[in-house]
Design an enzyme around this catalytic site. Structure first.
Site, short mmCIF file in Angstrom:
data_model
loop_
_atom_site.label_atom_id
_atom_site.label_comp_id
_atom_site.label_asym_id
_atom_site.label_seq_id
_atom_site.Cartn_x
_atom_site.Cartn_y
_atom_site.Cartn_z
N GLY A 1 22.78 5.12 27.14
CA GLY A 1 23.46 5.51 28.37
C GLY A 1 23.28 6.95 28.81
O GLY A 1 24.10 7.45 29.58
N HIS B 1 11.81 3.09 35.81
CA HIS B 1 10.90 2.65 34.75
C HIS B 1 10.14 3.87 34.24
O HIS B 1 9.70 4.70 35.05
CB HIS B 1 9.94 1.60 35.29
CG HIS B 1 9.08 1.01 34.22
ND1 HIS B 1 9.54 0.04 33.36
CD2 HIS B 1 7.79 1.27 33.86
CE1 HIS B 1 8.56 -0.28 32.52
NE2 HIS B 1 7.51 0.45 32.80
N VAL C 1 18.68 -9.54 36.10
CA VAL C 1 19.77 -9.52 37.07
C VAL C 1 19.85 -10.90 37.71
O VAL C 1 18.84 -11.44 38.17
CB VAL C 1 19.54 -8.42 38.14
CG1 VAL C 1 20.58 -8.50 39.24
CG2 VAL C 1 19.54 -7.04 37.49
#
Length: 191
Positions: free
Chosen positions: A13, A105, A89
């Site tokens: 994170g 990315h 997703v």
């Protein structure tokens, strides 16, 4: 009325924390929710420390998508940012948020993208291919891994003595500098 962002993340994170901190003093945009697909993801602890509500959904809930969509609607989310999110997703989110879900990315797509190409795997592949440069790609997402429309790319050199870790450090620096700014421009309709 401000715009609300949700961040989806699967791991440590650091990008999520960088984005949350970037928007903490922003009156127009705020990170309202962090979602993960892994209960052990450290991003959930980062979100808690920064006062951002978070949740972890099961693999089945992500695959189905209705629980995710309900959380988005409940939090009045306008825009979704993927930050090291390693699950697909759901289609219902792609339909509910057209051109409002972005990903970053760690390579210059279309090179070194696709299923299984994330994190250190990308940097190892870049070095193995003898590339002279690498960088980041910020893109809209679609139903295929790393094939959405490209919004922004930033480059860095690949040095002769690079290891996956040294290359990753330069790529991360680009992520931290550009991702929050590009997200802000997109959310506010400036890009």
């Amino acid at each position: 009325m401000g715009k609300n962002i949700a961040i989806f993340a699967s791991g440590n994170g650091t990008n999520a924390e960088n984005i949350i901190r970037y928007f903490q003093e922003n009156g127009e945009v705020r990170v309202k929710l962090v979602l993960s697909n892994r209960r052990s993801a450290f991003v959930l602890e980062r979100a808690a420390r920064l006062g951002v509500p978070s949740a972890c959904l099961t693999k089945e809930e992500w695959a189905d998508g209705r629980a995710v969509l309900a959380l988005m609607e409940e939090a009045e989310i306008d825009f979704i940012v993927l930050a090291g999110f390693l699950a697909r997703v759901p289609d219902c989110l792609l339909q509910a948020y057209p051109d409002k879900i972005v990903n970053i990315h760690p390579s210059l797509l279309p090179k070194f993208g696709g299923k299984g190409m994330y994190g250190e795997h990308v940097h190892e592949a870049v070095l193995a291919a003898g590339e002279q440069e690498s960088g980041i790609t910020i893109q809209y997402i679609n139903e295929h891994f790393d094939e959405g429309a490209i919004i922004c790319q930033q480059k860095c050199p690949v040095l002769p003595d690079d290891t996956p870790d040294t290359l990753a450090a330069r790529v991360h620096a680009l992520e931290y500098e550009y991702y929050p700014r590009v997200v802000e421009q997109l959310v506010l309709g400036q890009r």
